[in-house]
Design a protein around this motif. Sequence first.
Motif, mmCIF file in Angstrom:
data_model
loop_
_atom_site.group_PDB
_atom_site.id
_atom_site.type_symbol
_atom_site.label_atom_id
_atom_site.label_comp_id
_atom_site.label_asym_id
_atom_site.label_seq_id
_atom_site.Cartn_x
_atom_site.Cartn_y
_atom_site.Cartn_z
ATOM 1 N N LEU A 201 0.832 -1.200 0.000
ATOM 2 C CA LEU A 201 0.000 0.000 0.000
ATOM 3 C C LEU A 201 0.869 1.253 0.000
ATOM 4 O O LEU A 201 0.624 2.189 -0.769
ATOM 5 N N GLU A 202 1.898 1.259 0.827
ATOM 6 C CA GLU A 202 2.778 2.432 0.907
ATOM 7 C C GLU A 202 3.487 2.675 -0.425
ATOM 8 O O GLU A 202 3.544 3.807 -0.922
ATOM 9 N N ALA A 203 4.011 1.603 -1.027
ATOM 10 C CA ALA A 203 4.721 1.738 -2.300
ATOM 11 C C ALA A 203 3.771 2.199 -3.404
ATOM 12 O O ALA A 203 4.119 3.058 -4.224
ATOM 13 N N ALA A 204 2.561 1.632 -3.425
ATOM 14 C CA ALA A 204 1.599 1.969 -4.462
ATOM 15 C C ALA A 204 1.127 3.416 -4.338
ATOM 16 O O ALA A 204 1.068 4.148 -5.337
ATOM 17 N N LEU A 205 0.816 3.850 -3.120
ATOM 18 C CA LEU A 205 0.336 5.217 -2.939
ATOM 19 C C LEU A 205 1.437 6.239 -3.191
ATOM 20 O O LEU A 205 1.174 7.325 -3.720
ATOM 21 N N THR A 206 2.665 5.903 -2.837
ATOM 22 C CA THR A 206 3.784 6.804 -3.128
ATOM 23 C C THR A 206 3.916 7.007 -4.632
ATOM 24 O O THR A 206 4.058 8.139 -5.115
ATOM 25 N N GLN A 207 3.841 5.911 -5.372
ATOM 26 C CA GLN A 207 3.946 6.005 -6.824
ATOM 27 C C GLN A 207 2.741 6.735 -7.409
ATOM 28 O O GLN A 207 2.879 7.552 -8.336
ATOM 29 N N PHE A 208 1.588 6.478 -6.850
ATOM 30 C CA PHE A 208 0.368 7.115 -7.342
ATOM 31 C C PHE A 208 0.440 8.635 -7.192
ATOM 32 O O PHE A 208 0.121 9.377 -8.127
ATOM 33 N N TYR A 209 0.845 9.111 -6.013
ATOM 34 C CA TYR A 209 0.914 10.557 -5.804
ATOM 35 C C TYR A 209 2.017 11.191 -6.653
ATOM 36 O O TYR A 209 1.885 12.346 -7.090
ATOM 37 N N GLU A 210 3.087 10.458 -6.916
ATOM 38 C CA GLU A 210 4.124 10.973 -7.814
ATOM 39 C C GLU A 210 3.567 11.181 -9.219
ATOM 40 O O GLU A 210 3.892 12.165 -9.892
ATOM 41 N N ILE A 211 2.711 10.247 -9.638
ATOM 42 C CA ILE A 211 2.082 10.369 -10.957
ATOM 43 C C ILE A 211 1.152 11.577 -10.982
ATOM 44 O O ILE A 211 1.184 12.388 -11.917
ATOM 45 N N ARG A 212 0.333 11.727 -9.958
ATOM 46 C CA ARG A 212 -0.618 12.853 -9.904
ATOM 47 C C ARG A 212 0.092 14.204 -9.917
ATOM 48 O O ARG A 212 -0.439 15.195 -10.444
ATOM 49 N N GLU A 213 1.268 14.264 -9.314
ATOM 50 C CA GLU A 213 1.984 15.542 -9.194
ATOM 51 C C GLU A 213 2.910 15.819 -10.373
ATOM 52 O O GLU A 213 3.628 16.819 -10.374
#
Length: 278
Positions: A201-213
Amino acid sequence: MHFTGTKSYVATQDLMVAVNAAITLERPLLVKGEPGTGKTELARQVANALDLAMIEWNIKSTTKAQQGLYEYDAVSRLRDSQLGDERVHDVKNYIRKGKLWQAFEAESRVVLLIDEIDKADIEFPNDLLQELDKMEFHVYETGETIKAKIRPIVIITSNNEKDLPDAFLRRCFFHYIRFPDPDTLAKIVEVHHPGIKPRLLEAALTQFYEIRETNGLKKKPSTSEVLDWLKLLLAEDLTPEDLKADPSSLLPRLHGALLKNEQDVQLFEKLAFLNRRR
């Protein structure tokens, strides 16, 4: 009536305050936010939490305000008169009740959802001002006035595609659903994917927010899209190490769940090319 969220819907404190304020003031709740942030689902969850029926009016570009009140089928009446049908003598046989009429005549309180109001013509909100304010309207064909027996809870959603008239906004309680912060999004994920491994979850959300930003992104992935992405990650039984982006394109694994147009895919490929040149 007091809304405090549900087990299947994570409502922030300010969202709960907005819902309860609209109920207290007896004004429509106008909810704006990015597509996929749970605006439509909010109405369903309010109805579920307060044990109320829900009437849903989905707005399209061709929708007219009159359709929410009623429609008079003059063509069918003319045809029936030519055929000698006895139904023609009662005009009520040719009145089709709209969603507002259904909500107004309900014997108990209901939640009325007017979904994506900004899709309609700019005059659409103005045409509903008096009906939503006074909770009544006149049926010219029958001469009767339809008045709400019990005032419904009205929730109106907008994707902010166009500005709404000031006169309409003045009659609403407004709330903007901000995109959830990492802690709130983690709670939302836990509701939909209980027991997900913390490291994944931590790895996925970190990558997700990097994509959004990422600067230049045409369409930022939404809450519903990250939930779909995580569902795929779990189905593939991927580990945090598996989530590392392809260095040749910087695209995440199963990126089709997050990036929904070719311009954004090409953006990541260009960024990868620039990184390699450096």
